[in-house]
Design a protein around this motif. Sequence first.
Motif, mmCIF file in Angstrom:
data_model
loop_
_atom_site.group_PDB
_atom_site.id
_atom_site.type_symbol
_atom_site.label_atom_id
_atom_site.label_comp_id
_atom_site.label_asym_id
_atom_site.label_seq_id
_atom_site.Cartn_x
_atom_site.Cartn_y
_atom_site.Cartn_z
ATOM 1 N N ALA A 40 0.854 -1.190 0.000
ATOM 2 C CA ALA A 40 0.000 0.000 0.000
ATOM 3 C C ALA A 40 0.894 1.246 0.000
ATOM 4 O O ALA A 40 2.032 1.211 0.448
ATOM 5 C CB ALA A 40 -0.898 0.001 1.235
ATOM 6 N N ALA A 41 0.371 2.347 -0.510
ATOM 7 C CA ALA A 41 1.135 3.598 -0.569
ATOM 8 C C ALA A 41 1.619 4.034 0.809
ATOM 9 O O ALA A 41 2.706 4.586 0.955
ATOM 10 C CB ALA A 41 0.304 4.704 -1.212
ATOM 11 N N ASP A 42 0.824 3.753 1.842
ATOM 12 C CA ASP A 42 1.191 4.153 3.201
ATOM 13 C C ASP A 42 1.659 2.961 4.045
ATOM 14 O O ASP A 42 1.554 2.965 5.272
ATOM 15 C CB ASP A 42 0.030 4.873 3.884
ATOM 16 N N ALA A 43 2.201 1.940 3.401
ATOM 17 C CA ALA A 43 2.648 0.733 4.097
ATOM 18 C C ALA A 43 3.652 1.074 5.188
ATOM 19 O O ALA A 43 4.403 2.047 5.087
ATOM 20 C CB ALA A 43 3.274 -0.243 3.102
ATOM 21 N N ARG A 44 3.655 0.246 6.217
ATOM 22 C CA ARG A 44 4.610 0.412 7.319
ATOM 23 C C ARG A 44 5.354 -0.898 7.529
ATOM 24 O O ARG A 44 4.745 -1.960 7.598
ATOM 25 C CB ARG A 44 3.885 0.794 8.592
ATOM 26 N N LEU A 45 6.666 -0.816 7.629
ATOM 27 C CA LEU A 45 7.528 -1.955 7.935
ATOM 28 C C LEU A 45 8.173 -1.718 9.293
ATOM 29 O O LEU A 45 8.785 -0.667 9.514
ATOM 30 C CB LEU A 45 8.617 -2.102 6.867
ATOM 31 N N ARG A 46 7.989 -2.655 10.196
ATOM 32 C CA ARG A 46 8.728 -2.672 11.459
ATOM 33 C C ARG A 46 9.601 -3.917 11.403
ATOM 34 O O ARG A 46 9.091 -5.020 11.198
ATOM 35 C CB ARG A 46 7.799 -2.760 12.663
ATOM 36 N N ALA A 47 10.908 -3.743 11.563
ATOM 37 C CA ALA A 47 11.837 -4.850 11.400
ATOM 38 C C ALA A 47 12.777 -4.947 12.583
ATOM 39 O O ALA A 47 13.413 -3.962 12.960
ATOM 40 C CB ALA A 47 12.644 -4.671 10.108
ATOM 41 N N LEU A 48 12.850 -6.136 13.154
ATOM 42 C CA LEU A 48 13.833 -6.420 14.176
ATOM 43 C C LEU A 48 15.024 -7.054 13.457
ATOM 44 O O LEU A 48 14.954 -8.186 12.989
ATOM 45 C CB LEU A 48 13.269 -7.359 15.236
ATOM 46 N N VAL A 49 16.063 -6.279 13.303
ATOM 47 C CA VAL A 49 17.279 -6.690 12.603
ATOM 48 C C VAL A 49 18.409 -6.734 13.636
ATOM 49 O O VAL A 49 18.239 -6.256 14.759
ATOM 50 C CB VAL A 49 17.599 -5.735 11.429
ATOM 51 N N PRO A 50 19.559 -7.297 13.288
ATOM 52 C CA PRO A 50 20.633 -7.410 14.286
ATOM 53 C C PRO A 50 20.997 -6.098 14.983
ATOM 54 O O PRO A 50 21.385 -6.107 16.148
ATOM 55 C CB PRO A 50 21.800 -7.973 13.482
ATOM 56 N N ARG A 51 20.837 -4.969 14.317
ATOM 57 C CA ARG A 51 21.166 -3.679 14.949
ATOM 58 C C ARG A 51 20.033 -3.132 15.798
ATOM 59 O O ARG A 51 20.169 -2.073 16.402
ATOM 60 C CB ARG A 51 21.561 -2.662 13.886
ATOM 61 N N GLY A 122 -6.313 -3.782 -0.498
ATOM 62 C CA GLY A 122 -5.937 -5.165 -0.737
ATOM 63 C C GLY A 122 -4.441 -5.413 -0.767
ATOM 64 O O GLY A 122 -4.002 -6.552 -0.839
ATOM 65 N N ARG A 123 -3.650 -4.346 -0.716
ATOM 66 C CA ARG A 123 -2.192 -4.518 -0.716
ATOM 67 C C ARG A 123 -1.661 -4.536 0.720
ATOM 68 O O ARG A 123 -2.376 -4.181 1.648
ATOM 69 C CB ARG A 123 -1.540 -3.401 -1.533
ATOM 70 N N ILE A 124 -0.421 -4.944 0.889
ATOM 71 C CA ILE A 124 0.171 -5.048 2.221
ATOM 72 C C ILE A 124 0.310 -3.651 2.832
ATOM 73 O O ILE A 124 0.965 -2.782 2.262
ATOM 74 C CB ILE A 124 1.536 -5.747 2.167
ATOM 75 N N ALA A 125 -0.324 -3.464 3.983
ATOM 76 C CA ALA A 125 -0.293 -2.170 4.663
ATOM 77 C C ALA A 125 0.642 -2.193 5.864
ATOM 78 O O ALA A 125 1.179 -1.157 6.254
ATOM 79 C CB ALA A 125 -1.703 -1.779 5.115
ATOM 80 N N ARG A 126 0.831 -3.362 6.439
ATOM 81 C CA ARG A 126 1.673 -3.481 7.634
ATOM 82 C C ARG A 126 2.467 -4.763 7.535
ATOM 83 O O ARG A 126 1.916 -5.814 7.207
ATOM 84 C CB ARG A 126 0.783 -3.499 8.865
#
Length: 141
Positions: A40-51, A122-126
């Motif tokens: 989605a245009a306003d999609a949000r990604l929260r990622a737990l990465v090694p840093r 219908g697209r990935i928003a979160r």
Amino acid sequence: MTTTPAGRATATAAPRAALAAAFLQGLADQDFATLGGALAADARLRALVPRGLREWTGGEAVAGQFARWFGDTEDFELVEATLGDVGGRLQLRWRLRLRAERLGAGWFTVEQQAYADAGEDGRIARLDLVCTGYRPETDND
């Protein structure tokens, strides 16, 4: 279509699986425009990465982050990917194998697992994601 434990079919599962498959295909092809098209245009990604925990907002920013993680490689392959549904959320997991000058000599493996929610369009928003980081391959792998 998937079925519930009671045996009832869920109509939303098929479009969501197609959306997840398009996202994974874009990743496998290193086609970050296709990957971004699943967002989605306003999609949000929260990622737990090694840093630590990182966040990005906006479909372009999220697709751009995947391009930074997985673009600019000498060799790249999707080793394994799975899709599922957990409590009404899309579950995606992928393992990649790659070589990139920026990482150092040799092959690296990285695995990510994500849970996603679709927006009204219908697209990935979160997308909530956890990542192993780039793990150098050894002779024991």
